[in-house]
Structure formats: structure tokens, C-alpha cells
Design a protein around this motif. Sequence first.
Motif, short mmCIF file in Angstrom:
data_model
loop_
_atom_site.label_atom_id
_atom_site.label_comp_id
_atom_site.label_asym_id
_atom_site.label_seq_id
_atom_site.Cartn_x
_atom_site.Cartn_y
_atom_site.Cartn_z
N ILE A 116 -9.23 6.44 -41.84
CA ILE A 116 -8.86 6.93 -40.48
C ILE A 116 -9.14 7.85 -39.49
N PRO A 117 -9.48 8.25 -37.87
CA PRO A 117 -9.01 10.00 -37.90
C PRO A 117 -7.97 10.11 -37.68
N THR A 118 -7.57 11.81 -37.97
CA THR A 118 -6.24 12.02 -37.85
C THR A 118 -5.50 11.25 -36.14
N MET B 205 -22.81 18.89 -29.01
CA MET B 205 -22.03 18.07 -27.19
C MET B 205 -20.38 17.80 -27.38
N GLY B 206 -19.92 18.57 -28.40
CA GLY B 206 -17.97 18.11 -28.53
C GLY B 206 -17.74 16.72 -29.03
N PHE B 207 -18.74 16.35 -29.72
CA PHE B 207 -17.92 15.30 -30.10
C PHE B 207 -16.95 15.53 -31.32
N ASP B 208 -15.45 14.87 -30.87
CA ASP B 208 -14.47 14.90 -31.31
C ASP B 208 -14.27 14.74 -33.50
N PHE B 209 -14.77 15.65 -33.74
CA PHE B 209 -14.09 14.29 -35.57
C PHE B 209 -13.03 14.45 -35.50
N GLU B 210 -12.06 14.68 -35.09
CA GLU B 210 -10.83 14.10 -36.09
C GLU B 210 -10.33 13.25 -35.23
N SER B 211 -11.33 12.98 -33.87
CA SER B 211 -10.55 12.08 -33.71
C SER B 211 -11.79 10.45 -33.28
#
Lengths: 502, 502
Positions: free
Chosen positions: A36-38, B221-227
Motif C-alpha cells: 500500500i502507498p503510504t 509529470m507529478g505522479f506522487d509515488f507515495e500516493s
Amino acid sequence: MTNSHTVSAAFIEQCKKIKGYEEALALVYWDMRTGIPTQGTTQRSNVVGLLSAEIFRLSTEPALIENVTYLEAHHDELEPLVQALVTDISQKTARFAAIPPAEYEAYTVLQSNAEAAWEEARAQNDYSLFQPYLAEIIAYKKKFISYWGEKDTPYDTLLDQFEPGMTVAVLDELFAEVRTAMVDLLKRTQAAEHQPDASVLERPFAKDKQIAFSEEVLQKMGFDFESGRIDDTIHPFAISLNQGDVRITTRYDELNFKTAVLGLIHEGGHAIYEQNIDAQYDGTPLSEGVSMGIHESQSLFYEIILGSSEAFWQDNYARLQHYAQPAFDDVPFDVFYEALNETKPSLIRIEADILTYALHIIIRYEIEKALFNDNLDVAEVQTVWQAKYQEHLGITPANDVEGLLQDIHWAGGDFGYFPSYLLGLLNAAQLEQAMRQTIDIESVIASGNYLPIKNWLTEHVHQYGKTKTPTAIMKNATGASLQPRHLIDFLEKRYTSVYKLK
Amino acid sequence: MTNSHTVSAAFIEQCKKIKGYEEALALVYWDMRTGIPTQGTTQRSNVVGLLSAEIFRLSTEPALIENVTYLEAHHDELEPLVQALVTDISQKTARFAAIPPAEYEAYTVLQSNAEAAWEEARAQNDYSLFQPYLAEIIAYKKKFISYWGEKDTPYDTLLDQFEPGMTVAVLDELFAEVRTAMVDLLKRTQAAEHQPDASVLERPFAKDKQIAFSEEVLQKMGFDFESGRIDDTIHPFAISLNQGDVRITTRYDELNFKTAVLGLIHEGGHAIYEQNIDAQYDGTPLSEGVSMGIHESQSLFYEIILGSSEAFWQDNYARLQHYAQPAFDDVPFDVFYEALNETKPSLIRIEADILTYALHIIIRYEIEKALFNDNLDVAEVQTVWQAKYQEHLGITPANDVEGLLQDIHWAGGDFGYFPSYLLGLLNAAQLEQAMRQTIDIESVIASGNYLPIKNWLTEHVHQYGKTKTPTAIMKNATGASLQPRHLIDFLEKRYTSVYKLK
């Protein structure tokens, strides 16, 4: 069609619905502990709450309880599957229904806060931050015990939930015998002239090669990759979503392959149990391992009796050397095998070898029993913990993280769970003795085809799911109640050989 | 506290509960399409049924409908968030509640059988195996249209569900203009002297290097890898579990990097939309893209306007060459860029370039409209399909798998969905024109920092979630209703440059 039939059919549907929600919840847990992403966890916790509440509601709804009551009154007319389901569900229902919903909810909130406090206490290395939560958890559990009804002692009520039928009276006797033998055996290994050198295991072994090697072993054990998968995690576990989807996880340490390789063999044992329950129970609450003590007997059978044996490594060491090349090229077989079976007092349970592991469990059992049956104060647990480690293992933790903050169980309210680990080991050793009557275990392992072992375990343990009690399974499979001497003999033999004891 | 406040609070909790179940269901879908062991699917399908049924029940339960009715009557007293929730939920509720539960259940069973029949028909390359299921699905949909209420035409009712407010009258006009322009542009590219050579793209590019390159692009692009996270699948998709957990998937082809690299840019566009919805809507049904047409505008903006542009590859080609080394070392920039933008009539929609893609969609739109508004017989769809491919693209499928069996949409009953893809493209081109008024898009891309683009899209599109209609979003962001000339101009410009058209 009689009324029993109609009620049975409706009841089976109710049970399957509960199991379906449990499957959804299991997937959420698996996901939260693997990838799961944090940022997704906060909202996901709400989903956990939602599904848990629905399982609680379904398990206590009047329509279910009515059916259970009706079916209990018509026990002799029922199909065996329905009889077993009624037994299982009525226990769960009674357990849930005894607790006022508001208290149950307050308790689940407390659990979650206690786990957070435990994390924080670990980060600060300070038991005092966790102590008030522990006190509150214990107070709730004591109140719940009064709702559920106290058995011989308060702690018996908790034991029974993890290991149906198990009592303090039985455990005291079993564990006393084990403790005496282990303390003695440990002393003799410490005094032995011949000492293994575990440091030879600390060689670089790439993660992808560890995976390739472990997958080969799992295949030979009979783990079904079409009904399971392997993922990365921090704290390894096995989880069954349904019988065709049993997942295991591990953590890789490139300088300590034992973590993943023996970890996967261990979790693979849990998974093989769940994959081989009779298909007629799939989708119902009967399609689960019957108890923690039987579950651990399967994982430990594979990890200790198979995966740490001389025969196993005679079959697999060349392959391990190949995958880890050149790390173990200069390590002779005996040196490798003995290193794997080193025993040494240590402070952290999950890193302990199997001999000292028994003592770690006995310490926890004695403290839990004192908390519930002798009102040991939580303020004193630290001192008691230190004293018991000194007494049983001859070492003392220097701080709380190495001491009573190492396990999450108490933060989750799981009192009565620890003994299952040692029961699992006792069960495994006794199953091995029974298996020997028809299977030449060493020859089977040497042949590289381990399936006869899986087939024996499926026939005597796996297939039943939750339709037989742990006691009935052990009695059926081994012809006797639990006897500690099988484990003692097993460890005596292994360590005598490894340490060349007289 | 007024009564509106109390009802609002209770209503928000009901909405969050529905969304929570939708999150659990989304996780099950993601899992079934990424890593579920094959033997686990049968039992997992029951979990899908269970969660779907609960969502249906929660969306139609009297306690919810009472609150919606009350809140609709007190519209002016409500917080804007509650107003938006009421609008959204009352639509869904009305849609569910119009259908008798038994019919809805029969329809979901039919859907699942129809999808299986579609798979089988594809395996056999034989439309006749699927045809009876298609007929039945259409019959159900027509009955549902009568329950929901026919808008201007029966097909309008379906369109409105994917693209609120969209009508056949509007689409006929928009699509006619696009069709004429695309057919003409396609002919001119075919007649051009200068032709790109797409075969230069078929060079070996290892999967792990494709991942590394794509992750760099997604980061920019701004994809958030924590989300969010990336997984493997057969049919790529993006799925939002919650705002902090938006997952994208792709398929890797080591001899055709476009599949994964442009696929991830596309799915990344969907994900960035969901990750940037205003946090106040998280956990509610408002925290979703407002429509398919707006969603596709975001994915296509990133894939076509950004990810297939000359400026983008000027910024990224050296990096791609580095990761793919030595595959593209001898391919000059112009040759590479033109190859990426080749256009050519083809039979499979999902493999089509963006110019011909529009024609693929228009063909499906025309057939769906005929099925619902002109009672086209399912027995004739095959012939009509062939004729339209010949008419619009100048080619004819040799069999059903290359023809009307290529898409799963109809098996799932998703009529009215296809037009969204082309609307997405139209929206994307119009948003680009509006963005140009404040952002020099080419310079931003050349700078390697693409965030101004994401920020503009968040400000004008993402943040609103489902609180504005697609029409309002486009009007607000671009100052006008949908105008096909933006897309036509965009494609005219791109292909004029690639094909060196006069």
C-alpha cells in the motif's frame, strides 16, 4: 424437504457471507502489509473498520442466532458439514455477543491506539509510554473474561480461544518438562568442545537468487503456485484469502539468507495447510486451520523437521551453492549444516534458534499467566521479564526494545497466543514420530520428492479444516495426547549430532 | 444545531460508508487484474457479488433516501459539499432504485456470463457464440432505459450516465465534423511523399529499463509515488482506491516500448487527476473524476499533447537512448519522433494512432446508436461493422477477433461509454488551447519541469472532483462549450509537420 434442510441452507448462506467479508478484510490486510502507498493508509483504516463492523454485525444478528439455536436443537438431523459449522459459528457468535457493542467498539479503538503507543514506545525505547495502554488492555480483557465466563482460571478462558480445550493445568505440566530439558540441553551445548560457527552463513546471496532457490524448495514441498503467491513485507506472514489464494510473504537480507529461505519454508508450511483443506469447505468458515497450535505445527514441521535437517541440506546444499555462487564454494557441507543449527541464548524471540525459542515462549507464558491469574502489576512486568531471562537463558536485556517491547501481541490484546508457538513445536515433533511409522522421512527427503510428507500431513491434518478439534486431530494422527518427550528427543538428537555431545 | 445539520452529518456518514465499500471492491478488482492466483478467482467472484450487493443495498436503503429527500427540500441551507453530495447520490440512488432488485441481480449474472461467452467467442473466433448474450444484454438495457426514463432518444439515456448532459444531437454534430476532417487528413498523410518508418521503434528495450525510464517521466509529470504504485497487468488501467492510493498498471513488450512507456504516461494522467482532487472530498463519493470524458481528457493530454510531442522527446530522447542502449543509438531524433507519430488505418482500436482512433470510436458510436435508436438487429452488427471499417478507414477485418469481438465493453453492458474516449480527446485539445493563454507549453516541457502543466490542470479540472459537471468544468476552464476545431487544428498541425504536408 424438512425444515432442518431449509434452515441449514439459509444458515450456510449466512456463514458464507461472513466468510466473504473476512476474505475482503484479509485482502485489505495483505495489501496494507505488502504494497500500500503510504498516503493511502489513513483512509484504508476506515475500510478495515467498516468491514470489521459488518462482520461483527453479521455474526450477532438475530436471524443468524435464531438459525443456530434451531439447528443446535436438531443436531442429529444435520449433515456433518452443518454440524461442524454450527459448532464453529455458535462459539464465535457467543464470543461476540457476550460483549456490549459499545464496549467492543471502544476496545477496538483502544487496540489501535495501543499499537500506535507500542510503536512510539519502541521508537523511544521506553516501556513507560506503553504501560498505561497495556494496563487498559488487560483491564478490558479481564472484563471480557467475566462476560465470556471464567474457566478453571481467568487465563484458561484466553488460552481456549487460541487452542480450544487447552488449559493452564495441562500447559504447566508440558512446559515444565520442556523447560527442564531445554535448560539442561542448552547448558550441555554451551559446554561442548565442538562449536558450530554461524558466521560462515553471513555471505552475500542476491535477493533474486534467494527467490529462485526458495521457489524450487516450495515447489518440492508441494506449495501450489496456482493457488498462492509470494510478496515482500517487513514482518513475514501467511494469509489465506480463500483455498485457491493463499499468500506468503518474506523479508530479504542479502547477508543472511536464513531470514528469507527458512522464512519462506515456514510460511509455506502454513500455506500448504490452507491450500489442502477439503474443497467442500471452501467459502465457509470451516476452510481455515483449526488453531494456532496446529497451524504452527505445520510451519515448524517444514522449517525445523524438514528444512533444517541434514537430509534436506544433503539434497539442497549444492543447489544453494550454485545460486549463491561463489559465496559458499569454500564452505564444506558439515560446517554449513552445523552453522544452520547453532543454538545460543539471545534476547529477541523471532531471531532465536529452536531450542532457546521454547524458553522465550515459556517466559511469556509465565508472565501472561501472572498478569491474569495472580494480578501481576504492569509496573512490575519489566523487572519480572529481566529476572526470567536471566533465570532461563542466563542473559538480561539492556533495554526495553530488546526486552518486553519486542512483540506486538500484547498491544493487540492477544494474550494466550504465545503458548501456541511452543504447542506447534510439540505437535510437530509428535507428528513426525507418527509419520515415521509409515514413511522413511530421511529417504523421502533424500529422494528430492517431498510430496509423501505433504500427503501424509494432508491426510492426517490439513483436510479437516476446522471440522475436528486440535486434540482430536493429534489423537487421530498420533494415537496419543500431547507428549513433550517427542520434542525433547528430537532436539536431543539434533543437538547431540551438531555439537557432538557425549 | 439545526435539523439540516443533523441530517447532513448522518447523510455524510452514509455516503462515506458507500465509498468505503467501493474502496474495498476497487481493491478486489485491482487484485483480480494484477496478481491473483488463478485458483483464487472463483471464490473471489463471490466476494465481488457480496460487496456489489451491499453497495446496491446501501444506495437504495430507505434511511438514505429519506435523508436525500429531506436535504433536497432544504437545499439552500446546506453546505456546498453536502449539496454536491446530494446531487451525486440522488442520481446514483435513482438509477439503482428504478430497477427491481431481482432484475438487477439477474442482469449482473448475465453480465458475468456474457463476459465469459465473449472470451469463449474470441478463443473460437466466432461471433455467433456471443451474439445471443449480446441480444439479451441489449434487451435488458432497453428495459432499464424505460425504467430510468427515456431522454430525447433511448441512447441519450445511456450517454448521460457516462457523460452527464451529453446528447445524441450534440455528438452527431461534433463527430460529423471530426469524421470529415480525419478522413481527409488521413488521406493526405497516405498520399504524402514523406512517410515515417515506425519499424525503427521495434528495438529491444529491457523491461526493467523501461520501468526506470517511465518512473522518471512520471515523477516529472507529478505522479506522487507515495500516493500510488505501478503493477503489471494484461489490460492496462488506472484505479483509485482513495486519494492517497491511486494505482496504475501496464503491460511490457520488450520489442515495443510504446505499449508500456506511453501506456504509463496515459494511465499516469488518470492517476494525477485522482491524486489531486481537493482533500476535503476524500472518503466521499465526490473524490472521483467527474466523467469518463473528463478523465480521458487528462490521460490523453499527458499521452498525446505532452508525451507524443516534439518538445517532450527533445527533453527525453537522450535519456531513452541511454536506458535502451544500444537499441536507438543509430536512430536520429527526427526519425524517432516521426515514427512515434505515424498514422495508418488499422483494425484494432487499442493499437490505433490518435488520428485513426477517432474513427474507431465514431464507428462504435454509430453502431451503438443504431442498436438502441433504430433497433439494428444483433445478427447484422457483423456486416455493419465490416462496412463501416471499409467506409471510414478503407480496410476490412478478416475475422471477428479483429472485428466486433475486440472490445469487452458490450459484454459488460457498457453502451454509451465509447464516445467518452473521443470526447476526452476533444476536451484535451480544447484545454491545451486554454492553457496556452498563460503557459508556454513547449518551453515548460523543454525545461524538464512539467509541474506548471499539472498545476494548471489541478486548478482547472482536478480539484473539483465530482462537484462540477463536465460541461461546467470545460466552460470554466476554456470559456466555451466543446469545439471540435481545437482537436482538428491540433492534429492538422502535428501531422502536417510529421508528414511534411503542404
